[in-house]
Write a protein that holds these residues in place. Structure first.
Motif, PDB file in Angstrom:
ATOM      1  N   ASP A  44      -3.303  -6.196   5.370  1.00  0.00           N
ATOM      2  CA  ASP A  44      -2.349  -5.276   4.754  1.00  0.00           C
ATOM      3  C   ASP A  44      -0.975  -5.400   5.409  1.00  0.00           C
ATOM      4  O   ASP A  44      -0.859  -5.558   6.629  1.00  0.00           O
ATOM      5  CB  ASP A  44      -2.874  -3.844   4.916  1.00  0.00           C
ATOM      6  CG  ASP A  44      -1.845  -2.801   4.524  1.00  0.00           C
ATOM      7  OD1 ASP A  44      -1.611  -2.635   3.312  1.00  0.00           O
ATOM      8  OD2 ASP A  44      -1.282  -2.163   5.437  1.00  0.00           O
ATOM      9  N   SER A  72       0.806  -1.218   0.000  1.00  0.00           N
ATOM     10  CA  SER A  72       0.000   0.000   0.000  1.00  0.00           C
ATOM     11  C   SER A  72       0.841   1.271   0.000  1.00  0.00           C
ATOM     12  O   SER A  72       0.326   2.354   0.252  1.00  0.00           O
ATOM     13  CB  SER A  72      -0.928   0.009   1.218  1.00  0.00           C
ATOM     14  OG  SER A  72      -0.195  -0.135   2.415  1.00  0.00           O
ATOM     15  N   ILE A  90       2.958   1.286  -7.115  1.00  0.00           N
ATOM     16  CA  ILE A  90       2.361   0.554  -5.994  1.00  0.00           C
ATOM     17  C   ILE A  90       1.294  -0.405  -6.534  1.00  0.00           C
ATOM     18  O   ILE A  90       0.337   0.010  -7.194  1.00  0.00           O
ATOM     19  CB  ILE A  90       1.751   1.533  -4.971  1.00  0.00           C
ATOM     20  CG1 ILE A  90       2.860   2.443  -4.418  1.00  0.00           C
ATOM     21  CG2 ILE A  90       1.061   0.773  -3.845  1.00  0.00           C
ATOM     22  CD1 ILE A  90       2.347   3.649  -3.660  1.00  0.00           C
ATOM     23  N   PRO A  97      -1.076  -3.965  -5.491  1.00  0.00           N
ATOM     24  CA  PRO A  97      -1.563  -4.603  -4.263  1.00  0.00           C
ATOM     25  C   PRO A  97      -1.180  -6.061  -4.065  1.00  0.00           C
ATOM     26  O   PRO A  97      -1.127  -6.535  -2.933  1.00  0.00           O
ATOM     27  CB  PRO A  97      -3.084  -4.452  -4.369  1.00  0.00           C
ATOM     28  CG  PRO A  97      -3.350  -4.364  -5.837  1.00  0.00           C
ATOM     29  CD  PRO A  97      -2.183  -3.605  -6.395  1.00  0.00           C
ATOM     30  N   PRO A 150      -0.798   8.418  -3.290  1.00  0.00           N
ATOM     31  CA  PRO A 150      -1.120   7.232  -2.498  1.00  0.00           C
ATOM     32  C   PRO A 150      -1.806   6.144  -3.322  1.00  0.00           C
ATOM     33  O   PRO A 150      -2.668   6.427  -4.157  1.00  0.00           O
ATOM     34  CB  PRO A 150      -2.048   7.785  -1.406  1.00  0.00           C
ATOM     35  CG  PRO A 150      -1.621   9.212  -1.251  1.00  0.00           C
ATOM     36  CD  PRO A 150      -1.258   9.671  -2.645  1.00  0.00           C
ATOM     37  N   ASP A 151      -1.366   4.925  -3.085  1.00  0.00           N
ATOM     38  CA  ASP A 151      -1.904   3.727  -3.742  1.00  0.00           C
ATOM     39  C   ASP A 151      -1.622   3.684  -5.237  1.00  0.00           C
ATOM     40  O   ASP A 151      -2.140   2.806  -5.937  1.00  0.00           O
ATOM     41  CB  ASP A 151      -3.409   3.581  -3.498  1.00  0.00           C
ATOM     42  CG  ASP A 151      -3.756   3.450  -2.027  1.00  0.00           C
ATOM     43  OD1 ASP A 151      -3.022   2.746  -1.323  1.00  0.00           O
ATOM     44  OD2 ASP A 151      -4.733   4.076  -1.592  1.00  0.00           O
ATOM     45  N   GLN A 152      -0.792   4.629  -5.732  1.00  0.00           N
ATOM     46  CA  GLN A 152      -0.461   4.608  -7.157  1.00  0.00           C
ATOM     47  C   GLN A 152       1.048   4.544  -7.396  1.00  0.00           C
ATOM     48  O   GLN A 152       1.534   3.570  -7.970  1.00  0.00           O
ATOM     49  CB  GLN A 152      -1.059   5.827  -7.858  1.00  0.00           C
ATOM     50  CG  GLN A 152      -2.581   5.820  -7.896  1.00  0.00           C
ATOM     51  CD  GLN A 152      -3.137   6.924  -8.767  1.00  0.00           C
ATOM     52  OE1 GLN A 152      -2.634   7.178  -9.865  1.00  0.00           O
ATOM     53  NE2 GLN A 152      -4.174   7.598  -8.288  1.00  0.00           N
TER      54      GLN A 152
END
Length: 586
Positions: A447, A52, A261, A263, A229-231
């Protein structure tokens, strides 16, 4: 999860170091890594980052690879490692070590002149001395690196400024790994960090928000400048990086790096196949397919031997539930779990046969210390597992459920980091095997960053499958194996014994002996004796099983053939050790 991997010459060198008054590790004529490189400018290397995203940009705070992968690119060190874990000069151009008549050890390092931080500020001895004394050796700033810097009596070194470009590091006794760790600290800019230290807020410095604010200042080849974030996290070339190639051109060649990033491992594979990322640490189950497509797709695909990493099941000796705490401390219970691990099935199912069983804390890749003869092994055998359970005071009720001596049904929650398909597979196979013993296991992947926080901070966990990156030098795991180590996660630190009841805090003798090995080996100069001590460590861990080891994938890699100068290695990964002179066709 992060483990500290600052490594230098093989420890055999230290026998001769102390036989003479002084030893020169390297001098002004020793080239730094990349000095002989040639390449072309341009391009961005896109690297997959599982999970993450980073949690911090502060090297002292970081506990997870999603953070340290980025930090390691922008922070500099005095020494640097090649793909065989050999030491080379970096920000230091010369290094000497001396043992005085009163048994003190002094390391003298001469720094490169004219080096600038990424904001243009000159780099001097003040930055290193400040980082060592006021950050890493500051009792008000507990950190993992301090565990590695301590001598055998727990004393930390002191850094001294000789002049603007010369520093001394003084130890009170000979320390086998002094240059290895002390010259390997990641250096903070004094002009930025000093106010945070003085205000007692250093651990709040350099959050992930610092990236977009462009607050990060470093000595490394790249500087983080954008975080979505998250990318992704994007890094740009450091305009003041000190290295030059064989033709006098400033390194690095790449315009920058992007950590994309992603998952889970399945998504990373798809991203590589679709050309969204340039490199791929192939999982074994996908390796045959990736290898078959290599020529058509324009990929470089290969395999090597074992990596330095280890993967294991850990049980919480300080579990909040006193019933489960008693099970987890029961050595026969842990041995029963070890015998219930069908490692051959794990390797065949999860790694397409491209793996090996692990039995202890040191990987076979660390050839200087690995001792197969010292290890107790637990081949898959459910009958032996049942015998271990009976010897541990367990039995079965009429419905086949395992119960303890008080009649409690044995069940616990097993966690790992969601998206890591290999670890998830290990958990599923283990859950199914334990069910055959009447043990109910609830598998709950979560996570990765949350998992790490539970493991090292909250104590709110029962059983976890996770891994450590490892090293060629066992002492790199001191923060895991010393009783008061920052990552000694399965049992409380001695610091808590006065605040909890005796039934909660317990240190068995074997655990105390491991602590002594990690405390005492650093002042032993005879390599054979050090080898024997770490052989005993492997024996103790495999016999008593504070961590129950699982399987290890062989080193596998894939990357686009548009990358040049890439040199895959089990130590530094496909890209991690020489990104400064990797270049990419446009």
């Amino acid at each position: 999860m992060k483990k500290f991997l600052v490594v230098v010459f093989a420890v055999l060198i230290f026998v001769s170091v102390f036989a003479a008054e002084k030893y020169v590790y390297f001098d002004e004529n020793t080239p730094y890594l990349g000095a002989n490189a040639t390449g072309k400018y341009g391009g961005t290397l896109i690297i997959p980052s599982l999970g993450s995203g980073p949690k911090t940009m502060n090297a002292v705070v970081a506990q997870e690879t999603s953070s340290t992968d980025v930090i390691n690119r922008f922070m500099g060190t005095l020494i640097q490692l090649d793909n065989y874990a050999r030491m080379h000069p970096a920000l230091a151009k010369k290094c000497e070590l001396e043992v005085t008549d009163d048994e003190k050890m002094i390391i003298t390092l001469w720094l490169r002149e004219g080096v600038r931080w990424s904001d243009g500020t000159p780099f001097t001895a003040d930055d290193f001395v400040f980082s060592m004394n006021e950050i890493y050796c500051n009792p008000d700033i507990p950190n993992d690196m301090a565990d590695l810097l301590e001598d055998s009596q727990g004393r930390l070194p002191v850094a001294e400024k000789v002049d603007d470009y010369t520093v001394r590091i003084v130890y009170q006794e000979p320390y086998r790994l002094a240059v290895r760790y002390a010259a390997g600290i990641r250096i903070f800019p004094k002009h930025i960090a000093e106010p945070w230290v003085k205000e007692g807020k250093f651990k709040e410095m350099w959050t992930v928000e610092s990236i977009n604010k462009r607050e990060l200042v470093g000595l490394g080849p790249y500087i983080p400048v954008e975080y979505v974030p998250d990318q992704y996290v994007r890094l740009e070339r450091n305009p003041y990086y000190f290295k030059k190639d064989a033709n006098g051109q400033q390194l690095p060649y790449l315009d920058g790096l992007v950590f994309k990033i992603i998952p889970d491992l399945n998504a990373i594979r798809l991203a590589f196949e679709n050309g969204e990322v340039d490199v791929y640490g192939v999982t074994a189950q996908f390796y045959p397919d990736i290898k078959n497509k290599a020529k058509e797709k324009g990929w470089i695909v290969g395999t090597g031997g074992p990596t330095f990493g280890t993967t294991f099941l850990t049980l919480n000796f300080n579990c909040p539930d006193p019933v489960k705490r008693k099970w987890f401390r029961n050595e026969f219970f842990r041995k029963a779990i070890a015998y219930s691990m069908d490692k051959d099935a794990m390797i065949d199912t999860l790694m397409a046969g491209l793996g090996t069983a692990q039995w202890g804390p040191i990987s076979a890749a660390a050839a200087a210390y690995y001792n197969d003869d010292a290890l107790r092994k637990y081949p898959y055998d459910l009958d032996y597992a049942r015998m271990m359970l009976q010897m541990g005071g367990f039995s079965w009720d009429k419905d086949g459920n395992l119960i303890d001596e008080d009649g409690n049904k044995v069940e616990f929650i097993l966690m790992t980091n969601a998206g890591n398909t290999t670890r998830e597979g290990v958990c599923n196979i283990l859950r199914d095997e334990l069910s055959k013993l009447g043990i109910k296991v609830t598998f709950s992947p979560i996570d990765f960053n949350t998992l790490v926080q539970k493991l090292v901070s909250t104590g709110d966990w029962e059983a976890i499958v996770i891994g450590l990156t490892g090293s060629d030098e066992p002492q790199g795991g001191a923060n895991v194996w010393k009783l008061d180590g920052a990552l000694h996660f399965w049992n409380y630190s001695p610091e808590v014994k006065d605040f909890v009841s005796p039934d909660i805090y317990e240190v068995p003798e074997w655990e105390a002996e491991i602590d002594r090995i990690f405390t005492e080996n650093v002042r032993i100069l005879d390599q054979q004796k050090v080898y024997e001590m770490f052989s005993r460590y492997q024996e103790l861990v495999s016999e008593h099983l504070p961590l129950i080891y699982t399987i290890q994938q062989l080193y596998l890699y894939a990357y686009t053939d548009k990358l040049h100068n890439a040199e895959p290695t089990a130590f530094g990964g496909i890209w991690a050790w020489n990104e400064e002179w990797i270049w990419k066709e446009q």
